[in-house]
Design a protein around this motif. Structure first.
Motif: not given
Length: 304
Positions: A95-97, A39-40, A47-51
């Motif tokens: 990225h999240l779908t 979950t973390r 919440s992180t750009s370019n993760c």
């Protein structure tokens, strides 16, 4: 100035209390197919750009292989997708779908509902006092957290996330060094079904350095479990500190015997057990277990 004994006792009392609060929140909020660590990771991706996978490893202090397996599972479940970097083709951003965003926001909603439930019977003035106290703690201890600590510290409060990390550290060590297969992971999860009395976690500069745990067999006998020292920290006496801490506790609790099970192919650990006076009391015949042929040994220590 060194803190007084009453102050130390109050801080430890608060730690024990807050560990219980966290355990309750994590259990009720994250009642889902995902572990707290998983979950973390979702939170950081959202919440992180370019993760990147490397960022997740460093930010959450997780093993590379552990992060890789979680991300692979998320891809299979269509929760994330990877996008090759334009400037560096070796870098992939995560990225999240749309499905992943729905899952994440559902978890966030549950978390917010749980906090509301926790505070619903607390009047507004006390809520503000609570927030001020939290900020005071954060400000007071922030410098300590940022310090480059070189000494080894050992704590005996643990969370569900700590247990996940212990399982992963054990799995990675035995898989990479002894070729144990994935059935060993099931064994590790099952090993936490006993009556856990204590788990001690050693940290170096705030990072995991090793651990050892104690399961109560009966009123006079305890079982040593989950002993491991991170390979990067060996040679600093962490293993000795952990085992000594466990034995001191056993004597305080008036146990008469401590025993453990290990395998014959662990020379360093076996030397340490012998150093503390453990002796082999039972040896099982060689068997095929976890994809390897191993010999299991029981070591016992009689306490005076």
């Amino acid at each position: 100035m060194q803190p007084t004994v009453p102050i130390v006792s109050e801080v430890r009392k608060f730690n024990r209390f807050y560990t219980k609060v966290l355990g309750l929140l994590n259990q009720q909020v994250y009642d889902s197919p995902f572990s707290l660590t998983e979950t973390r990771i979702l939170f950081e991706i959202n919440s992180t750009s370019n993760c990147t996978a490397k960022f997740l490893q460093e930010e959450l202090d997780l093993d590379r292989g552990y992060v890789s397996r979680i991300l692979k599972r998320y891809e299979e479940l269509d929760i994330i997708f990877k996008q090759k970097g334009k400037e560096d083709g070796r870098t992939y951003y995560i990225h999240l779908t749309e499905k992943g965003k729905i899952i994440y926001h559902d978890l966030e909603t549950k978390a917010e509902q749980q906090i509301k439930s926790l505070l619903k019977n607390v009047d507004p003035e006390e809520q503000q006092n609570l927030i001020k106290s939290m900020r005071t703690i954060e400000i007071t201890l922030s410098d300590f957290i940022k310090q480059d600590k070189s000494s080894i510290t050992i704590r005996d409060e643990y969370t569900e996330e700590d247990k996940e990390l212990i399982i992963e550290k054990q799995r990675a060590f035995y898989s990479e060094n002894y070729g144990f297969d994935e059935n060993f992971l099931d064994y590790l999860h099952d090993s936490f079904e006993g009556k856990i009395k204590k788990i001690w976690i050693a940290e170096d500069k705030g990072k995991f350095a090793g651990c050892v745990g104690l399961v109560e067999d009966n009123e006079t006998t305890a079982l040593l479990r989950w002993f491991i020292v991170d390979p990067s920290i060996r040679g600093k006496g962490v293993g000795t500190q952990l085992v000594q801490t466990l034995l001191n506790y056993c004597k305080e609790q008036q146990y008469k015997r401590v025993y453990l099970w290990t395998v014959s192919s662990l020379p360093v650990a076996r030397q340490l057990y012998a150093k503390f006076g453990f002796i082999i009391t039972e040896t099982k015949e060689e068997q095929l277990l976890w994809g390897q042929r191993i010999v299991e040994e029981r070591w016992d220590l009689e306490l005076n």
